[in-house]
Design an enzyme around this catalytic site. Structure first.
Site, PDB file in Angstrom:
ATOM      1  N   LYS A 235      45.347  36.963  44.591  1.00 28.63           N
ATOM      2  CA  LYS A 235      46.150  36.947  45.852  1.00 28.63           C
ATOM      3  C   LYS A 235      47.460  36.030  45.363  1.00 28.63           C
ATOM      4  CE  LYS A 235      47.152  34.122  49.271  1.00 28.63           C
ATOM      5  NZ  LYS A 235      48.721  34.327  49.472  1.00 28.63           N
ATOM      6  N   GLU A 309      43.956  24.098  39.510  1.00 26.95           N
ATOM      7  CA  GLU A 309      45.100  23.770  38.798  1.00 26.95           C
ATOM      8  C   GLU A 309      45.955  23.256  39.924  1.00 26.95           C
ATOM      9  OE1 GLU A 309      45.411  23.314  35.664  1.00 26.95           O
ATOM     10  OE2 GLU A 309      44.191  24.839  34.656  1.00 26.95           O
ATOM     11  N   CYS A 343      54.619  22.063  38.589  1.00 33.04           N
ATOM     12  CA  CYS A 343      53.598  21.132  39.112  1.00 33.04           C
ATOM     13  C   CYS A 343      53.534  19.732  37.863  1.00 33.04           C
ATOM     14  CB  CYS A 343      52.130  21.754  38.625  1.00 33.04           C
ATOM     15  SG  CYS A 343      52.112  22.977  37.239  1.00 33.04           S
ATOM     16  N   GLU A 440      54.335  14.560  45.592  1.00 27.43           N
ATOM     17  CA  GLU A 440      55.186  15.489  44.811  1.00 27.43           C
ATOM     18  C   GLU A 440      56.034  15.953  45.535  1.00 27.43           C
ATOM     19  OE1 GLU A 440      52.550  18.759  44.264  1.00 27.43           O
ATOM     20  OE2 GLU A 440      53.283  19.116  42.423  1.00 27.43           O
TER      21      GLU A 440
HETATM   22  P1  TAP Z   1      49.804  26.203  48.337  1.00 21.44           P
HETATM   23  O1  TAP Z   1      50.257  25.799  49.509  1.00 21.44           O
HETATM   24  O2  TAP Z   1      48.353  25.406  48.039  1.00 21.44           O
HETATM   25  O3  TAP Z   1      49.447  27.707  48.030  1.00 21.44           O
HETATM   26  C1  TAP Z   1      48.688  28.259  46.819  1.00 21.44           C
HETATM   27  C2  TAP Z   1      48.356  29.463  47.206  1.00 21.44           C
HETATM   28  O4  TAP Z   1      47.109  29.400  47.831  1.00 21.44           O
HETATM   29  C3  TAP Z   1      49.249  30.506  47.816  1.00 21.44           C
HETATM   30  O5  TAP Z   1      48.876  31.837  47.262  1.00 21.44           O
HETATM   31  C4  TAP Z   1      48.751  30.364  49.349  1.00 21.44           C
HETATM   32  O6  TAP Z   1      48.966  31.397  50.159  1.00 21.44           O
HETATM   33  C5  TAP Z   1      47.049  30.389  49.140  1.00 21.44           C
HETATM   34  N1  TAP Z   1      46.456  29.357  50.329  1.00 21.44           N
HETATM   35  C6  TAP Z   1      47.044  28.610  51.329  1.00 21.44           C
HETATM   36  N2  TAP Z   1      45.956  28.272  51.986  1.00 21.44           N
HETATM   37  C7  TAP Z   1      44.838  28.749  51.583  1.00 21.44           C
HETATM   38  C8  TAP Z   1      43.462  28.458  51.821  1.00 21.44           C
HETATM   39  N3  TAP Z   1      43.197  27.684  52.898  1.00 21.44           N
HETATM   40  N4  TAP Z   1      42.735  28.876  51.145  1.00 21.44           N
HETATM   41  C9  TAP Z   1      42.990  29.646  50.027  1.00 21.44           C
HETATM   42  N5  TAP Z   1      44.124  29.982  49.644  1.00 21.44           N
HETATM   43  C10 TAP Z   1      45.295  29.336  50.082  1.00 21.44           C
HETATM   44  O7  TAP Z   1      50.645  25.845  47.000  1.00 21.44           O
HETATM   45  P2  TAP Z   1      52.153  26.273  46.967  1.00 21.44           P
HETATM   46  O8  TAP Z   1      53.053  25.499  47.827  1.00 21.44           O
HETATM   47  O9  TAP Z   1      51.885  27.766  46.820  1.00 21.44           O
HETATM   48  O10 TAP Z   1      52.378  25.668  45.357  1.00 21.44           O
HETATM   49  C11 TAP Z   1      52.864  24.499  44.941  1.00 21.44           C
HETATM   50  C12 TAP Z   1      51.573  23.660  44.496  1.00 21.44           C
HETATM   51  O11 TAP Z   1      51.024  24.401  43.413  1.00 21.44           O
HETATM   52  C13 TAP Z   1      52.221  22.467  43.881  1.00 21.44           C
HETATM   53  O12 TAP Z   1      51.526  21.505  44.481  1.00 21.44           O
HETATM   54  C14 TAP Z   1      52.106  22.550  42.498  1.00 21.44           C
HETATM   55  O13 TAP Z   1      51.960  21.322  41.825  1.00 21.44           O
HETATM   56  C15 TAP Z   1      50.886  23.408  42.477  1.00 21.44           C
HETATM   57  N6  TAP Z   1      50.869  24.292  41.118  1.00 21.44           N
HETATM   58  C16 TAP Z   1      50.128  23.649  39.982  1.00 21.44           C
HETATM   59  C17 TAP Z   1      50.255  24.032  38.689  1.00 21.44           C
HETATM   60  C18 TAP Z   1      49.149  23.695  37.803  1.00 21.44           C
HETATM   61  S1  TAP Z   1      48.721  24.731  36.541  1.00 21.44           S
HETATM   62  N7  TAP Z   1      48.409  22.568  37.952  1.00 21.44           N
HETATM   63  C19 TAP Z   1      50.890  25.387  38.393  1.00 21.44           C
HETATM   64  C20 TAP Z   1      51.764  25.644  39.485  1.00 21.44           C
HETATM   65  C21 TAP Z   1      51.768  24.959  40.606  1.00 21.44           C
HETATM   66  P3  TAP Z   1      50.503  31.532  50.903  1.00 21.44           P
HETATM   67  O14 TAP Z   1      51.378  31.424  50.048  1.00 21.44           O
HETATM   68  O15 TAP Z   1      50.276  32.573  51.760  1.00 21.44           O
HETATM   69  O16 TAP Z   1      50.527  30.201  51.656  1.00 21.44           O
END
Ligand code: TAP
Length: 530
Positions: A235, A309, A343, A440
């Site tokens: 997803k 991650e 991240c 963050e």
């Molecule tokens: P999230 O809001 O956590 O969303 C990540 C993914 O999870 C999206 O596809 C989201 O869908 C989905 N999601 C949301 N709620 C969920 C639930 N209850 N159960 C399962 N999936 C769910 O993060 P984001 O805002 O997209 O990304 C930013 C974050 O990712 C930052 O904290 C960043 O640090 C972290 N990140 C970490 C890494 C590594 S390698 N550590 C790399 C990249 C990013 P929707 O988009 O539809 O909400």
């Protein structure tokens, strides 16, 4: 012979300059000369301000030619492009304009269930029986097809996510191809990767990814899973689903058996449906620590394998013996790359007190040169903030930083009138208790703090709930080893920042998650060697 002090231009002309002006940029030097000619007092100790910014216009890059998008993007399940069972779609927005790009199918639990069934069927079918070397060939094929379509994919990534084309073209896409190539090589060598064991596929992997590196995160997830013989339900994030669906076209064209890769677009609830599905054997999640904790709680009682991650608040530590100009480039790259939506961003700069003033001056000057604007312009350094919601979060945290007493420094650059934008910024006067030092921000905002001794730097760097990455800048190899050994971070860069390679494992400690992606350690997350 008198020493020539001046500047020779590329057309052969030259100009002599006073000694005090030799380290400065030309417009500023010209100004200071004019002032002295009029008899104004010259303060040798005060360096004139550097002026950059909107002076130059460059021709557009070939990459700025738009790529046509489909009016509507369906799900990819069982080798077919299909509408969501509910028939619902959601809008995908171009963050650089705030306007709609396309409609994406809003998958729900029933679509996830279809996708899991297709993935299970593929495991029992030709994919599960395929010799490993043949499996590897599919990965090689996908890698080459990604390369062939890299211009198209880079443009779409930039249109959909807001990142500068020079990053999607020169960083994201090459790394996407590299991940497939790297893992293609492992497919028939798993017994060598895990000697003495009998590595087997885990089964159906549910993978949920974020919006900051959409295609790259898809590659990081898919490539090792497929190399190890698993099948996948992936997803993408809601705001950046387009390139995953173009990747689905590549996967379909590659001839990969139906159901091996299934892509279900949709809201967070579709991600939750994947995590909760009883027939998913492993969950791999990249995203926020908040959602990661919910997933860990859900998976704890299910017996599913899990890798997380999550977020980070990395310390970029600058010692006074470091090559400062090089370090400033690393600081800029560390925090402003991909608008700070990274991240592992070096979002906390720790500077040794003795060079603080010098570093701040260099940093301010360098920030003035950053071009913010049209992400499809090849000269843009900082593109659009990924979504309105993310912009609001950045603003909220920046307002909080000001309210808590830190000093905000911002570039004077002009921002486009439409879309979502934030000026490259940094805070000084930050204390460890400020929210901007703890949370963050995930935007182009740096928090600067100081230290006196290596011990203090280590203590400050580790004073966070995260532990994903860190940077160390020093001329002394021994200091690098000492500091790196004591930092609690999964990835530590020395005298560089943001370097990635598929052979190098990436992942965190503490609330940055567990498990690694890339390298042998990343493969281990996708095999059953029990
Ligand atoms: P999230 O809001 O956590 O969303 C990540 C993914 O999870 C999206 O596809 C989201 O869908 C989905 N999601 C949301 N709620 C969920 C639930 N209850 N159960 C399962 N999936 C769910 O993060 P984001 O805002 O997209 O990304 C930013 C974050 O990712 C930052 O904290 C960043 O640090 C972290 N990140 C970490 C890494 C590594 S390698 N550590 C790399 C990249 C990013 P929707 O988009 O539809 O909400």
């Amino acid at each position: 012979m008198a020493l020539f002090r001046g500047v020779v231009f590329l057309d052969g002309s030259s100009v002599s300059l006073p000694r005090s002006a030799l380290s400065l940029n030309l417009p500023a030097m010209a100004k200071s000369k004019t002032k002295r000619a009029k008899g104004k007092k010259h303060h040798a100790a005060v360096e004139p301000m550097l002026e950059f910014g909107d002076r130059w216009d460059y021709a557009p890059a070939p990459e700025s030619t738009p790529v046509p998008l489909k009016k509507r993007y369906p799900l990819y399940i069982g080798g077919k492009f299909v509408a969501a069972k509910s028939g619902r779609v959601f809008r995908s927005i171009n963050p650089a304009s705030g306007k709609k790009l396309t409609d994406i199918a809003a998958g729900g639990p029933e679509d996830v269930d279809r996708a899991v069934k297709a993935a299970r069927k593929a495991l029992a079918g030709p994919w599960g029986k395929m010799p490993a070397a043949e499996r590897g060939k599919f990965l090689y094929r996908i890698a080459r097809m990604v390369q062939e379509r890299s211009r198209e994919l880079a443009i779409l990534e930039t249109m959909d996510g807001g990142k500068p084309i020079k990053e999607s073209r020169d960083v994201d896409l090459p790394l996407v191809a590299a991940h497939f190539f790297y893992h293609a090589g492992w497919a028939d060598k798993l017994e060598y990767a895990f000697p003495g064991r009998k590595p087997k596929a885990i089964g159906v992997c549910g993978q949920v990814i974020p919006w900051n590196f959409p295609l790259m995160m898809a590659a990081w997830k898919l490539a090792p899973a497929l190399a190890c013989g698993n099948t996948v339900v992936l997803k993408p994030a809601e705001t950046t689903s387009v390139t995953a669906l173009h990747l689905a076209e590549i996967i379909a064209d590659s001839g990969l058996p139906d159901g091996v890769v299934n892509i279900v677009t949709g809201k967070g609830s579709a991600g939750a449906a994947i995590v909760d599905h009883p027939d998913v054997d492993k969950v791999a999640f990249t995203g926020s620590t908040r959602v990661g904790k919910q997933i860990a709680a859900a998976a704890a009682t299910s017996g599913k394998r899990l890798t997380l991650e999550l977020g980070g608040k990395a310390a970029n530590i600058l010692f006074d013996d470091a090559p400062l100009d090089q370090a400033v480039e690393g600081i800029i790259n560390g925090i402003y790359f991909n608008q700070g939506h990274v991240c592992c961003a070096g979002s906390r700069l720790l500077v040794q007190e003795s060079v603080y003033d010098k570093v701040m001056r260099k940093l301010s000057d360098r920030i003035k040169t950053l071009r913010v604007g049209d992400p499809l312009d090849k000269n843009t350094d900082i593109g659009a903030i990924n979504s309105k919601a993310q912009l609001q979060r950045i603003r909220e945290l920046v307002d909080c930083g000001v309210a808590e007493g830190a000093r905000l420094h911002q570039s004077k650059c002009k921002l486009p009138s439409e879309g979502y934008w934030f000026k490259p910024s940094f805070f000084t006067g930050v204390t460890a208790s400020h929210r901007i030092a703890r949370e963050e921000i995930f935007g182009p905002v740096l928090s600067v703090m100081t230290f006196r001794t290596p011990e203090e730097a280590i203590e400050r760097a580790n004073n966070t709930c995260y532990g994903l990455s860190a940077g160390v800048w020093t001329d002394k190899g021994s200091k690098i080893h000492k500091v790196a050994a004591e930092l609690k971070a999964g990835v530590i860069w020395a005298n560089t920042y943001n370097k990635f390679d598929p052979a190098s494992p990436f992942g965190g400690y503490k609330e940055s998650g567990f498990g690694r992606e890339g390298g042998l350690q990343g493969l281990a997350a996708y095999v059953d060697i029990s």
